[in-house]
Design an enzyme around this catalytic site. Sequence first.
Site, PDB file in Angstrom:
ATOM      1  N   SER A 209      -1.472 -33.377  43.666  1.00 28.02           N
ATOM      2  CA  SER A 209      -0.897 -34.266  44.681  1.00 28.02           C
ATOM      3  C   SER A 209      -1.270 -35.730  44.476  1.00 28.02           C
ATOM      4  O   SER A 209      -0.500 -36.630  44.841  1.00 28.02           O
ATOM      5  CB  SER A 209      -1.311 -33.808  46.087  1.00 28.02           C
ATOM      6  OG  SER A 209      -2.708 -33.639  46.178  1.00 28.02           O
ATOM      7  N   HIS A 266      -5.150 -38.914  47.098  1.00 35.78           N
ATOM      8  CA  HIS A 266      -3.787 -39.336  47.415  1.00 35.78           C
ATOM      9  C   HIS A 266      -3.678 -40.858  47.411  1.00 35.78           C
ATOM     10  O   HIS A 266      -2.749 -41.423  46.830  1.00 35.78           O
ATOM     11  CB  HIS A 266      -3.374 -38.792  48.788  1.00 35.78           C
ATOM     12  CG  HIS A 266      -3.292 -37.304  48.843  1.00 35.78           C
ATOM     13  ND1 HIS A 266      -3.136 -36.603  50.016  1.00 35.78           N
ATOM     14  CD2 HIS A 266      -3.350 -36.370  47.855  1.00 35.78           C
ATOM     15  CE1 HIS A 266      -3.108 -35.314  49.758  1.00 35.78           C
ATOM     16  NE2 HIS A 266      -3.242 -35.152  48.450  1.00 35.78           N
TER      17      HIS A 266
END
Length: 292
Positions: A209, A266
């Site tokens: 991610s 992230h």
Amino acid sequence: MYRALVIPGHKDLSPLSYFLYRQGLPHKITEEAGQLVIWTATEEQGEVVKQAYNDWEAGLLQLEQAPARQGVNVEGIIKSIPWRSFPVTMLFLAACLAVAVLTQLGENIGMVSHFTFVKIKVTGPYAYFASLAQTLDSGEYWRLLSPIFLHFGIIHLAFNMLWLFDLGRRIEYRQGGLHLFGIVMVTGLLSNIAQYVFGGDATIFGGFSGVIYGFLGYCLAREKIDPRCQFGVPPAIYGFMLVWLAIGYTGILGAIGFGNMANAAHSGGLVSGLLIGTLAGVFLRRFEDSEY
């Protein structure tokens, strides 16, 4: 998006589209019920498009033919190309799936220990963590990148692989496999470092991610710097992922059973992707201009 013009579907708009992109005016052309629709970001841009089209039709504006390499519908072209046309995207997808099988989606701690950011020694029910300096001194440099291949649970894996398949193809089609490979290497490295430094006490982390956010940051910045370079990512996707990032920092996802989010990874991926996209937009724009 603003609906600027609706034109009969038999009209070749490639010279007009080429002219608009050279003027730095971003737009999109779609087909609806046999007609062509030109979309712009604002009404003001739409008026510019209308004026240019009317001048072209009246013979007041002479437009040159667009180079054959320029496409109109990037997303449609991507979908029509076989998967083998995206070897780098498929390579990373296959690597993540292989690691998921080897680690039993994070359940096999012995196998997981080979992919963690720092070296782990598992003795019975206990795990002993080395420092980053000790890990690098032992020559295990692959650990700086390997956590991106780790996934904990089928939902975690499926979510990231869907985004990898979608965004990776878009970038690889538009910029090439080597370019995509470099983006993965840089955003993966920096997102892992960010998670290790700013992620708190959690030493075991993983997932693609951080790189996914790097892809989004890259596409967003690249398109803003050079409007001719379009990846076809819907604006709502950028909004959704930013909202998801903000929700992750609240901690509510862990409380309702989604597990702990690698928020620092992230953020690190997003920032590094924005920087790469900005640099690519600045330095590659002149190179692409020379191709015309």
